[in-house]
Design an enzyme around this catalytic site. Sequence first.
Site, short mmCIF file in Angstrom:
data_model
loop_
_atom_site.label_atom_id
_atom_site.label_comp_id
_atom_site.label_asym_id
_atom_site.label_seq_id
_atom_site.Cartn_x
_atom_site.Cartn_y
_atom_site.Cartn_z
N SER A 1 34.53 68.48 25.04
CA SER A 1 34.95 67.11 23.90
C SER A 1 36.23 67.88 22.84
CB SER A 1 33.35 67.59 23.34
OG SER A 1 32.83 66.15 23.89
N ASP B 1 30.20 72.40 23.92
CA ASP B 1 30.68 71.11 24.54
C ASP B 1 32.13 71.50 24.17
OD1 ASP B 1 32.11 69.10 25.71
OD2 ASP B 1 30.76 67.61 24.64
N TYR C 1 29.91 58.90 32.99
CA TYR C 1 30.91 59.02 33.23
C TYR C 1 31.68 58.26 34.53
CZ TYR C 1 31.14 63.89 31.85
OH TYR C 1 30.67 65.30 31.57
N ARG D 1 25.27 66.17 27.84
CA ARG D 1 24.31 65.12 27.08
C ARG D 1 22.92 65.95 26.43
NH1 ARG D 1 24.17 59.75 28.14
NH2 ARG D 1 25.82 59.49 28.55
N GLN E 1 25.33 70.53 22.44
CA GLN E 1 26.88 70.32 22.20
C GLN E 1 27.70 71.84 21.68
OE1 GLN E 1 25.15 66.60 20.20
NE2 GLN E 1 24.55 65.80 22.29
P1 NAD Z 1 36.65 61.95 31.05
O1 NAD Z 1 37.45 62.28 30.28
O2 NAD Z 1 36.03 61.83 32.26
O3 NAD Z 1 37.07 60.67 31.81
C1 NAD Z 1 38.25 59.45 30.11
C2 NAD Z 1 37.34 58.11 30.12
O4 NAD Z 1 38.49 56.93 31.24
C3 NAD Z 1 35.76 57.81 30.69
O5 NAD Z 1 35.69 56.79 29.17
C4 NAD Z 1 35.81 56.67 31.60
O6 NAD Z 1 34.78 55.67 31.70
C5 NAD Z 1 37.77 55.79 31.95
N1 NAD Z 1 37.91 55.95 33.07
C6 NAD Z 1 37.52 56.43 34.62
N2 NAD Z 1 37.85 55.89 35.08
C7 NAD Z 1 38.70 54.76 34.47
C8 NAD Z 1 39.36 53.72 35.70
N3 NAD Z 1 39.39 53.24 36.21
N4 NAD Z 1 39.50 52.30 34.88
C9 NAD Z 1 39.79 52.78 32.79
N5 NAD Z 1 39.20 54.14 32.68
C10 NAD Z 1 38.44 55.00 32.94
O7 NAD Z 1 35.43 61.41 29.85
P2 NAD Z 1 34.99 61.73 28.85
O8 NAD Z 1 35.83 62.11 27.77
O9 NAD Z 1 34.65 62.84 28.89
O10 NAD Z 1 33.40 61.26 28.42
C11 NAD Z 1 33.11 60.74 29.31
C12 NAD Z 1 31.38 61.07 29.28
O11 NAD Z 1 30.63 61.68 28.81
C13 NAD Z 1 31.69 58.89 27.91
O12 NAD Z 1 30.33 58.25 28.77
C14 NAD Z 1 30.81 60.44 26.38
O13 NAD Z 1 30.57 59.23 25.43
C15 NAD Z 1 30.37 61.53 26.90
N6 NAD Z 1 29.85 62.29 26.20
C16 NAD Z 1 28.70 62.64 26.27
C17 NAD Z 1 28.98 62.91 24.98
C18 NAD Z 1 27.22 63.77 24.26
O14 NAD Z 1 25.92 62.88 24.70
N7 NAD Z 1 27.18 64.60 23.33
C19 NAD Z 1 29.52 64.77 24.20
C20 NAD Z 1 31.11 64.26 25.00
C21 NAD Z 1 31.22 62.90 25.63
#
Ligand code: NAD
Length: 399
Positions: A150, A147, A244, A139, A144
């Site tokens: 991502s 990251d 998350y 965040r 970024q």
């Molecule tokens: P992640 O790999 O942790 O999880 C993948 C997805 O699985 C998530 O969207 C989560 O809500 C979902 N999930 C978990 N349990 C679940 C369930 N029981 N049923 C259905 N779905 C379920 O996710 P990620 O790709 O690492 O992203 C996590 C967060 O980080 C998101 O909000 C994303 O927008 C945010 N993010 C922010 C930035 C930034 O601000 N630069 C960059 C990357 C990700």
Amino acid sequence: MELDLDKNPESRSKANNAPTVVGIIKEENDNRVALVPGSVPQLKKAGLEVLVENEAGVGAHYDNSSYEKQGAEIVARDEVFKKSNVIVSVKKPDAKTLTKLHAGQIFIGLLQPQINTELIETLRQKSITAISLDSINRRLSRAQTMDVLSSQANIAGYKAVLVAADTYGRYFPMMITAAGTAKPAGVLVLGAGVAGLQAMGTAKRLGALVFGYDVRPETKAEITSVGAKFVDLGEVSGSGEGGYARALTPEELARQQEALNAHISRQDIIITTAQVPGKKPPLLVTEEALQLLKPGSVIVDIAASDLGGNVAFSKPNETVVTKNGVRIVGAANLPSAMPASASDAFSGNLSSLLIYITKDGVCGIDTEDEIQRDIVICHQGEIVNKTIADLVNEKRGQL
Ligand code: NAD
């Protein structure tokens, strides 16, 4: 940034003004490489020297000469460990690698410290400075470019769709031909994080009818923005901290599984990407749901791991065929299946971090720094990341 240039001659080359040596090692069971030749010039410009283990890049289609052309030196594996102040890797160190690391060295890789507490304790005992790229605070806008979660999830989401399309015995798009009309494939993506959204967008571009679901209701806008239809399960909501998901209670999970079954039964392809940080992935496609699918349906489970996956019977790195002819691909490491792009991205993230911690050609650790306080897990014989220190202490207490 104030650098903590400790006096240990093995960790700090500053004492004799020698630049920090960064060593790239060859991965075991992974085609990626932590730094690609294209990153070498910027590291050299920052004053760092780069050693590469013989053939470290071949899995990602980078041969020794491509590194040499950019000013890196190719050496044997033992030399990398002996001469480097910083060892960079995609994955965590295995038992053999651990024996080669020496006190004061910095090890950077995907360590998953919340799961690998024993490894962290070993690194601490050996006085290794452990930097876990997957602990980055995504965040922070300054972080970024670093990251890796991502960049690698993006690749996994894209590749999952290609694997699904390749495994599926029919077209993805609607196809009108003189021989008749083929219906578009129905694709349901579970989990709308980085991987899930990329999978939805990619499946849409291939012409499928795409549906997306996430336990965090706020993902609706993102799901629709990539051209997928949002699956609304109403009452089940699991938004947690920092964007998350939280782990659902067993009752909530059972309700969710039941509500999902009706949607699962209508699909040809399911791609599962749901994760909860530091926890076992939730089971979303149950044994009962599998029985509702048509023969020839394909599931690609990106969450498949040794801890379990999102799909009943899914096994990491194996394809399981159910009695009713559904293929479940346990896609535990898709970035390794697209090694050149995955390594390019990983290398971009990692070199941003290396340059960030470098001053006058020397890498330094500052555990007070906003970015480093999350990713530096151990330093100078201590676990300096508070969350991980608490976890390790808790585990010690249980012994
Ligand atoms: P992640 O790999 O942790 O999880 C993948 C997805 O699985 C998530 O969207 C989560 O809500 C979902 N999930 C978990 N349990 C679940 C369930 N029981 N049923 C259905 N779905 C379920 O996710 P990620 O790709 O690492 O992203 C996590 C967060 O980080 C998101 O909000 C994303 O927008 C945010 N993010 C922010 C930035 C930034 O601000 N630069 C960059 C990357 C990700």
